[in-house]
Design an enzyme around this catalytic site. Sequence first.
Site, mmCIF file in Angstrom:
data_model
loop_
_atom_site.group_PDB
_atom_site.id
_atom_site.type_symbol
_atom_site.label_atom_id
_atom_site.label_comp_id
_atom_site.label_asym_id
_atom_site.label_seq_id
_atom_site.Cartn_x
_atom_site.Cartn_y
_atom_site.Cartn_z
ATOM 1 N N LYS A 152 4.434 0.406 9.739
ATOM 2 C CA LYS A 152 4.446 1.695 9.046
ATOM 3 C C LYS A 152 3.974 2.817 9.955
ATOM 4 C CE LYS A 152 3.654 0.171 4.374
ATOM 5 N NZ LYS A 152 2.488 -0.055 3.528
ATOM 6 N N GLU A 211 0.871 -1.174 0.000
ATOM 7 C CA GLU A 211 0.000 0.000 0.000
ATOM 8 C C GLU A 211 0.908 1.224 0.000
ATOM 9 O OE1 GLU A 211 -2.747 0.432 3.273
ATOM 10 O OE2 GLU A 211 -3.575 2.269 2.368
ATOM 11 N N ARG A 248 5.775 -12.838 9.207
ATOM 12 C CA ARG A 248 6.325 -11.516 9.067
ATOM 13 C C ARG A 248 7.754 -11.475 9.617
ATOM 14 N NH1 ARG A 248 4.098 -6.376 9.213
ATOM 15 N NH2 ARG A 248 2.198 -6.929 8.211
#
Length: 561
Positions: A273, A37, A263
């Site tokens: 983020k 994103e 992850r």
Amino acid sequence: MPEAENHAPNDFIRDIIDEDLKTNKHDGRVATRFPPEPNGYIHIGHAKSVCLNFGLARQYGGTCNLRLDDTDPAGESMEYVESIIRDVHWLGFDWGKGLYYASGYFERLYQFAVELIKKSDAYVCSLTPEEIREYRGSFTEPGRESPYRNRSVEENLDLFARMRAGEFADGSQVLRAKIDMAAPNVVMRDPVIYRIKRETHYRTGDEWVIYPMYDFAHCLSDALERITHSICTLEFENNRPLYDWIVERLIPAERPKQIEFARLNVSYTVLSKRRLIELVQNNHVHGWDDPRMPTVSGMRRRGYTPEAVRNFCAAIGVAKNDNLVDAALLEHCVRDDLNERAPRAMCVLRPLKVVIDNYPESQMEDFDCANHPQKPHMGTRKIPFSKVLYIERDDFMEDPPKKYNRLGPGREVRLRNAYVVKYQSMEKDEKTGEIRQINCTYDPATRNAPPADGRKVQGVIHWISAAHAVPAEVRLYERLFTVEDPGSMENCLEYLNPNSLTVLTTCYVEQSLKNPAPGSQYQFERLGYFCADEKDTKDGRPVFNRVVSLRDSWTKVAARG
Ligand code: ATP
Ligand code: MG
């Protein structure tokens, strides 16, 4: 492109693909995608996903798309898109024609939603967001059906069209998939698939006031691009049944397989983020490309190489359980790679003046020095030697302990690539007591030769001829946080390392480094690997970032483990 790519060893994802190829599941195709994103710069965790997705495509002769997953206009921007494109390229990967934007599918996604309504598989719900949450139930209680669940297809079509036309306030209506309010998996309890949100989108402007939710847009984008293996992180495991439910109803011929992996977390840094944005916006660091940041642009500016980052990603592999990888492993990969490619040079961080009493005032010699001790093809350069030199302040002690292998009263050391020198005297600043100058004598017979009488000298130190020294700024870095797993702490900013950056403005580098190519790396003898800062290095005034020190703590950790 990497010259000789070492494919990662087989892991559970490669096992799945091998099996699919055996059964000719997608006609033997392998198509992956990396779907960031654009709401921040990509970091080392994303790099793992990039290496995995593009690596699989390369290994299996398939394709990997770069898809900007831009369905939530809040916080998305073209600056982020451009940074992602640059960073994936820098990592060594290319998507050919496969550059896509989820926002490029907005009209099609809208039509898919209409199709779901027509199949009675979706409805417009007029509960408030709080009510929707409350009706959803919990892990232990089943959900309750919305009173709007049985609206007719006609009414739903009309309401959905009016949602799009902007007739309703933000949050007042949503489109929900009609699945099962009693499903054990909460994700399947009539999830919201479209919401009203008046926010300008960086690509589509104000064309839309409704936006698809991630769960709706992502799987359909995958299917539209004919992705075969849709690899994502573990937190989406519960969403997989919804992924399959949507694709099955709307693009049943495709059916990409969602596969989840763990992850990456790296010690002493944060990779969310939200946290990284906070560091940037509150000026805890100097921007996204601050060399202390775990972002790809930060690592590039610091002087990490794409090869080192790829080697790190291959070394950690992919697995199903979350873990915290030691930052020392990443540093080890960087050091390993730079050891091969970085030319050697000399730099003095904290200069101390040395005068060689018996060296003639007007004399100057050039020493030919190898740029790399094991790589003759990297050539040699000339290093000037003269009467006045700088050495490292740390390399002299007035009252050294026995094991100190450097200069002190009564001691002799070798100046690297030059002569053996012997201490004679020192001068101190009368007021501060600081040592201002050392005087030595040199032994002319020791140029490239050990002392003729077989006497031992105390060690080897680096130096720079004062008349030829180039003033430089050097930035030293330590870890950004003082705790191992700051990402797990709510108040992690309290654990920012106050010493993460040290700026030294009175350094000297040898004359060959007067105009280093921005971004080029060197090993400064005894000090570590350094990189000419790509932004701040100016003609004749170089700025170097320390990439990594010479000492490797990883091999010790690994040996112990
Ligand atoms: P955050 O959760 O911090 O907001 P994100 O995961 O939402 O980050 P995206 O831009 O959605 O960020 O991620 C793009 C891709 O990178 C996804 O496929 C995601 O799974 C993967 N990814 C993100 N962070 C990591 C990580 N730490 N380790 C491995 N893959 C990651
Ligand atoms: Mg995400």
